[in-house]
Scaffold this motif. Structure first.
Motif, PDB file in Angstrom:
ATOM      1  N   PHE A 217       0.835  -1.199   0.000  1.00 56.24           N
ATOM      2  CA  PHE A 217       0.000   0.000   0.000  1.00 56.24           C
ATOM      3  C   PHE A 217       0.873   1.253   0.000  1.00 56.24           C
ATOM      4  O   PHE A 217       0.651   2.188  -0.793  1.00 56.24           O
ATOM      5  CB  PHE A 217      -0.915  -0.008   1.230  1.00 56.24           C
ATOM      6  N   LEU A 218       1.869   1.288   0.875  1.00 50.79           N
ATOM      7  CA  LEU A 218       2.738   2.468   0.951  1.00 50.79           C
ATOM      8  C   LEU A 218       3.567   2.643  -0.320  1.00 50.79           C
ATOM      9  O   LEU A 218       3.803   3.773  -0.762  1.00 50.79           O
ATOM     10  CB  LEU A 218       3.656   2.360   2.167  1.00 50.79           C
ATOM     11  N   ALA A 219       4.000   1.534  -0.915  1.00 48.21           N
ATOM     12  CA  ALA A 219       4.757   1.633  -2.166  1.00 48.21           C
ATOM     13  C   ALA A 219       3.899   2.273  -3.264  1.00 48.21           C
ATOM     14  O   ALA A 219       4.378   3.099  -4.052  1.00 48.21           O
ATOM     15  CB  ALA A 219       5.229   0.251  -2.603  1.00 48.21           C
ATOM     16  N   ILE A 220       2.608   1.898  -3.301  1.00 49.63           N
ATOM     17  CA  ILE A 220       1.688   2.484  -4.284  1.00 49.63           C
ATOM     18  C   ILE A 220       1.510   3.975  -4.024  1.00 49.63           C
ATOM     19  O   ILE A 220       1.563   4.795  -4.947  1.00 49.63           O
ATOM     20  CB  ILE A 220       0.326   1.742  -4.245  1.00 49.63           C
ATOM     21  N   TRP A 221       1.332   4.349  -2.761  1.00 47.23           N
ATOM     22  CA  TRP A 221       1.162   5.768  -2.436  1.00 47.23           C
ATOM     23  C   TRP A 221       2.434   6.563  -2.736  1.00 47.23           C
ATOM     24  O   TRP A 221       2.356   7.694  -3.220  1.00 47.23           O
ATOM     25  CB  TRP A 221       0.765   5.907  -0.961  1.00 47.23           C
ATOM     26  N   ILE A 222       3.584   5.988  -2.453  1.00 48.69           N
ATOM     27  CA  ILE A 222       4.846   6.675  -2.758  1.00 48.69           C
ATOM     28  C   ILE A 222       4.950   6.917  -4.261  1.00 48.69           C
ATOM     29  O   ILE A 222       5.368   7.993  -4.714  1.00 48.69           O
ATOM     30  CB  ILE A 222       6.038   5.857  -2.237  1.00 48.69           C
ATOM     31  N   ALA A 223       4.552   5.905  -5.060  1.00 51.87           N
ATOM     32  CA  ALA A 223       4.599   6.049  -6.516  1.00 51.87           C
ATOM     33  C   ALA A 223       3.629   7.130  -6.997  1.00 51.87           C
ATOM     34  O   ALA A 223       3.961   7.959  -7.858  1.00 51.87           O
ATOM     35  CB  ALA A 223       4.274   4.712  -7.186  1.00 51.87           C
TER      36      ALA A 223
ATOM     37  N   PRO B 120       5.769   4.481  12.044  1.00 52.73           N
ATOM     38  CA  PRO B 120       4.318   4.471  12.287  1.00 52.73           C
ATOM     39  C   PRO B 120       3.501   5.371  11.369  1.00 52.73           C
ATOM     40  O   PRO B 120       2.322   5.127  11.143  1.00 52.73           O
ATOM     41  CB  PRO B 120       4.204   4.938  13.747  1.00 52.73           C
ATOM     42  N   LEU B 121       4.084   6.463  10.843  1.00 49.29           N
ATOM     43  CA  LEU B 121       3.380   7.390   9.925  1.00 49.29           C
ATOM     44  C   LEU B 121       2.056   7.871  10.532  1.00 49.29           C
ATOM     45  O   LEU B 121       0.983   7.685   9.967  1.00 49.29           O
ATOM     46  CB  LEU B 121       3.128   6.718   8.573  1.00 49.29           C
ATOM     47  N   LYS B 122       2.147   8.515  11.699  1.00 56.11           N
ATOM     48  CA  LYS B 122       0.937   8.905  12.431  1.00 56.11           C
ATOM     49  C   LYS B 122       0.076   9.914  11.684  1.00 56.11           C
ATOM     50  O   LYS B 122      -1.126   9.996  11.896  1.00 56.11           O
ATOM     51  CB  LYS B 122       1.329   9.462  13.804  1.00 56.11           C
ATOM     52  N   ILE B 123       0.682  10.700  10.788  1.00 54.06           N
ATOM     53  CA  ILE B 123      -0.091  11.703  10.046  1.00 54.06           C
ATOM     54  C   ILE B 123      -1.185  11.043   9.220  1.00 54.06           C
ATOM     55  O   ILE B 123      -2.279  11.596   9.057  1.00 54.06           O
ATOM     56  CB  ILE B 123       0.840  12.553   9.147  1.00 54.06           C
ATOM     57  N   ILE B 124      -0.902   9.870   8.661  1.00 57.68           N
ATOM     58  CA  ILE B 124      -1.893   9.187   7.815  1.00 57.68           C
ATOM     59  C   ILE B 124      -2.470   7.973   8.528  1.00 57.68           C
ATOM     60  O   ILE B 124      -2.948   7.030   7.886  1.00 57.68           O
ATOM     61  CB  ILE B 124      -1.303   8.787   6.451  1.00 57.68           C
TER      62      ILE B 124
ATOM     63  N   TYR C 284       8.292  11.571   3.416  1.00 58.87           N
ATOM     64  CA  TYR C 284       7.782  11.163   4.729  1.00 58.87           C
ATOM     65  C   TYR C 284       7.250   9.725   4.704  1.00 58.87           C
ATOM     66  O   TYR C 284       7.393   8.978   5.684  1.00 58.87           O
ATOM     67  CB  TYR C 284       6.679  12.123   5.163  1.00 58.87           C
ATOM     68  N   LEU C 285       6.644   9.326   3.573  1.00 59.57           N
ATOM     69  CA  LEU C 285       6.059   7.991   3.478  1.00 59.57           C
ATOM     70  C   LEU C 285       7.113   6.888   3.424  1.00 59.57           C
ATOM     71  O   LEU C 285       6.858   5.760   3.860  1.00 59.57           O
ATOM     72  CB  LEU C 285       5.177   7.882   2.227  1.00 59.57           C
TER      73      LEU C 285
ATOM     74  N   PHE D 169       5.722  20.684  -1.199  1.00 58.65           N
ATOM     75  CA  PHE D 169       4.901  20.047  -0.164  1.00 58.65           C
ATOM     76  C   PHE D 169       4.654  18.579  -0.503  1.00 58.65           C
ATOM     77  O   PHE D 169       4.798  17.697   0.364  1.00 58.65           O
ATOM     78  CB  PHE D 169       3.569  20.786  -0.027  1.00 58.65           C
ATOM     79  N   VAL D 170       4.282  18.280  -1.750  1.00 63.21           N
ATOM     80  CA  VAL D 170       4.017  16.893  -2.151  1.00 63.21           C
ATOM     81  C   VAL D 170       5.298  16.066  -2.084  1.00 63.21           C
ATOM     82  O   VAL D 170       5.277  14.896  -1.686  1.00 63.21           O
ATOM     83  CB  VAL D 170       3.401  16.851  -3.571  1.00 63.21           C
ATOM     84  N   THR D 171       6.437  16.664  -2.436  1.00 67.21           N
ATOM     85  CA  THR D 171       7.725  15.958  -2.349  1.00 67.21           C
ATOM     86  C   THR D 171       8.048  15.604  -0.897  1.00 67.21           C
ATOM     87  O   THR D 171       8.485  14.484  -0.596  1.00 67.21           O
ATOM     88  CB  THR D 171       8.857  16.824  -2.934  1.00 67.21           C
ATOM     89  N   ILE D 172       7.839  16.564   0.008  1.00 69.55           N
ATOM     90  CA  ILE D 172       8.093  16.312   1.438  1.00 69.55           C
ATOM     91  C   ILE D 172       7.205  15.165   1.937  1.00 69.55           C
ATOM     92  O   ILE D 172       7.667  14.268   2.654  1.00 69.55           O
ATOM     93  CB  ILE D 172       7.845  17.594   2.261  1.00 69.55           C
ATOM     94  N   PHE D 173       5.933  15.183   1.537  1.00 65.22           N
ATOM     95  CA  PHE D 173       5.005  14.125   1.963  1.00 65.22           C
ATOM     96  C   PHE D 173       5.452  12.768   1.419  1.00 65.22           C
ATOM     97  O   PHE D 173       5.390  11.753   2.122  1.00 65.22           O
ATOM     98  CB  PHE D 173       3.591  14.445   1.489  1.00 65.22           C
ATOM     99  N   THR D 174       5.917  12.743   0.165  1.00 64.34           N
ATOM    100  CA  THR D 174       6.391  11.490  -0.435  1.00 64.34           C
ATOM    101  C   THR D 174       7.586  10.937   0.335  1.00 64.34           C
ATOM    102  O   THR D 174       7.651   9.739   0.633  1.00 64.34           O
ATOM    103  CB  THR D 174       6.784  11.713  -1.907  1.00 64.34           C
TER     104      THR D 174
END
Length: 669
Positions: free
Chosen positions: A429-435, A485-489, A476-477, A469-474
């Motif tokens: 799931f995280l790999a898909i979101w990172i992509a 734990p990735l508490k933000i999501i 972060y994932l 912002f989107v790069t920072i979030f990527t």
């Protein structure tokens, strides 16, 4: 003094964990609706601070209450689903799901239609879980006695859907009506719990921002000056222009609220939240959101028939409120290619919450959409401050497409969790979101172009900030792939336990399951601890290695069991003891796997049939320790004899460590 406190804490723990708990009291009665229709009512009183869970609490959390209606085939039919009184809704940060529970009391009702006039009694089996500091798996068998039924009434019974009555044979002891039921008043769903109201506010604001996002799309934004121009020219006075602008905004809101009402009316306010754990609901909406995202990314446009827009346009010329209403409807139809996917997504999310959420969602969306049209029509001078239409509108639309695509995989994940297929575990799931988010960042930096994009000469400041912002979030994932734990999501990806490496890769507290040299019949437990799920296997291994056994009565749906594992067992000084000094034997009392037929039996302690692995370990705990709550810990020697007093939920790591060390030192003697 500190040692004295530890001793007293342990003493009170021991005294409190050697008894059978019964924090709920059930009662039952029958209400007659007609000659052949009856309502089976099951009331429950719950002790203070204990929680009983709803039938609809999502998978992945605590155990839902479940009813099995015995021997229904040829005797009676269920009319609709079992109804229940209002529940509270709270996010559980351990299981990372919303949980629905009852406090103090609850009522369950099932309408039945009798088809066998000779039917005298109906048996209903209920399985449930109640939790406080510990969790208890419970069950009950109700025997409802029916009044005499006329044969003629049964013969005229209409066909309804028959529930699946397949179940195990259970004891026939009835639960008589008692004074408890006299004290239970009907729980009317008149006021939503505070948690539910907060949920509706969250839906409103989510939809409100969705409305603003729709406003900044190529289908809607250019219509603002056109609409303002229309009202300016058609209105004879400023007052009339302002009145018409307000009516126009109200009409937009009315149209979308009616849409939300239709969704609620079609599916039913009480049943919508049950959809959130339905496999087909999640799969269908996964496909639907991928379809919406593909449209936003530029592959095609979703448009309603032109004939609809033409007919509505003709009605808009009528003038007055009716004409303005049709103008608002024309806006909804013409802008559908941009607003449709957003509205669809919001309705899907709202529908999964149930109740009034679809109506509230459409109220929020339409309010944000209508507000600018109203304000600019009332104050035309503000138009000069609006940015000009251009390629930035398509950038907004494409960005929404990436968000839709990411959200789609949440629904696919829900379906995978329900069936426990393990096809979309946390890492995947995280790999898909990172992509997805990584590709979005590349797009925003202008390194990727899509259909309908204008030539990009330079990056605007707003687009640059968004790209960063989107790069920072990527970025972060990415650590989430190694167990962060990735508490933000929290709540979006599958929980940590639903993972290829539940304890993370390369962390001090865990390792990949494949990397552990596991003994025969052992499993990789919490934080990489070698664990056995069968008592005899664990006992044999303890004899082989000469270590004491930590016997752990636990449950998959036991929240305080997870708290102990996450916050106490993870302490380095305790983890080292669990890994090196004891053999962990974890017995899951809610394991639903059925025992082989030759291993099933009737409990001498409770008289109940033991047919699942969970039943077996629960009965073992009750028979040997006269206790039915989890978590529950005992240290045994390698021959299986107790060498410590039992202890339950102990969030104080110092107390738990002292108890462990005492048991280990006694074993060495």
């Amino acid at each position: 003094m500190k040692k004295l406190v530890l001793v007293f804490t342990l003493l009170f723990s021991f005294l409190g964990y050697s008894q059978i708990f019964n924090p709920v009291k059930w009662s039952s009665k029958v209400e007659q609706k007609s000659d052949n229709e009856f309502v089976l009512v099951m009331d429950v009183i719950i002790e203070d601070e204990w929680h009983l869970y709803s039938q609809f609490t999502p998978d992945g959390g605590s155990q839902p209450t479940a009813f099995t209606f015995k021997e229904s085939k040829g005797n009676y039919q269920l009319v609709g689903k079992t109804k229940e009184s209002p529940y509270k809704k709270v996010f559980n940060d351990i299981f990372e799901v919303d949980e629905y529970y009852f406090a103090k009391k609850a009522t369950f009702k099932q309408t039945i239609k009798v088809t066998n006039p000779k039917l005298k009694t109906i048996k209903v089996y209920v399985e449930y879980q109640v939790c406080k500091e510990q969790c208890i798996q419970g069950d009950n068998t109700f025997t409802f006695t029916l009044p005499e039924i006329k044969k003629a009434a049964v013969e005229t019974a209409s066909d309804v859907v028959t529930a699946d009555s397949s179940s195990v044979a259970l004891d026939s002891s009835s639960v008589e009506s008692s004074e408890v039921e006299k004290n239970i008043k009907e729980i009317a769903p008149t006021s939503a719990p505070k948690e539910e109201k907060k949920g509706l506010w969250a839906i409103f604001f989510l939809a409100f921002f969705g409305g603003f996002a729709a406003l900044l799309t190529p289908c809607v934004f250019p219509m603002i000056p056109m609409t303002v121009s229309f009202f300016t020219k058609q209105s004879k006075t400023k007052a009339e222009g302002k009145k018409n602008a307000i009516l126009y905004g109200v009409s937009i809101i009315l149209i979308y609220v009616i849409l939300g009402s239709l969704v609620t009316g079609i599916f039913g306010a009480d049943s919508l939240n049950a959809l959130s754990t339905n496999v087909w609901f999640n799969l269908i909406f996964f496909g639907l959101l991928v379809f919406f995202a593909t449209s936003f990314l530029g592959a095609f446009e979703i448009v309603l028939p032109n004939s609809w827009a033409n007919k509505v346009d003709q009605q808009a010329d009528r003038g007055g409120f009716v004409g303005i209403l049709f103008m608002a409807l024309a806006l909804a139809i013409v802008s559908f290619s941009c607003t449709g996917p957003i509205v669809g997504t919001l309705l899907v999310e709202a529908a999964s919450k149930g109740g009034l959420a679809p109506i509230i969602g459409m109220l929020g969306f339409s309010s944000a959409l209508a507000l600018p049209f109203m304000l600019f029509a009332m104050f035309p001078g503000w138009m000069n401050s609006l940015p000009k239409s251009g390629g930035w509108l398509n950038t907004v639309k494409v960005s929404l497409g990436f968000l839709e695509l990411a959200l789609a995989f949440k629904f696919l994940s829900n379906a995978d969790l329900v069936v426990q297929a393990h096809l979309l575990e946390r890492e995947v799931f995280l790999a898909i979101w990172i992509a997805i988010f990584g590709t979005w960042a590349v797009y925003l930096f202008g390194k990727l172009t899509l259909p309908h994009d204008s030539p990009l000469v330079h990056l605007s400041i707003g687009r640059l900030f968004m790209a960063v912002f989107v790069t920072i979030f990527t970025i972060y994932l990415i650590p989430g792939l190694w167990g962060a734990p990735l508490k933000i999501i929290s709540g979006f990806p599958p929980p940590m336990t639903y993972s290829e490496s539940p304890n993370g890769i390369g962390t001090s507290g865990g390792t990949s399951t494949a990397a552990i040299d596991l003994p025969e019949h052992a499993h990789s437990g919490p934080h990489g601890i070698i664990a056995f799920h069968d008592y005899e296997d664990g006992l044999a291994y303890a004899n082989k290695v000469g270590k004491p056994i930590l016997l752990d009565f636990t449950g998959h749906a036991c929240v305080n069991c997870r708290k102990m594992e996450d916050f106490v067992w993870s302490k380095p000084e305790i983890l080292s003891l669990l890994k090196d000094k004891v053999v962990l034997v974890s017995l899951y009392v809610d394991d639903k796997r059925e025992l082989p037929k030759d291993e099933q039996y009737v409990s001498k302690e409770t008289g109940k049939e033991i047919i699942t692995i969970g039943n077996k370990w629960s009965d073992y705990q009750i028979t040997r320790y006269k206790n039915n709550a989890q978590p529950y810990y005992i240290i045994l020697d390698s021959d299986g004899k107790d060498i410590t007093q039992q202890i339950g939920y102990t969030p104080d790591a110092a107390v738990y460590k002292k108890w462990l060390e005492d048991g280990i030192s006694k074993f060495k003697k």
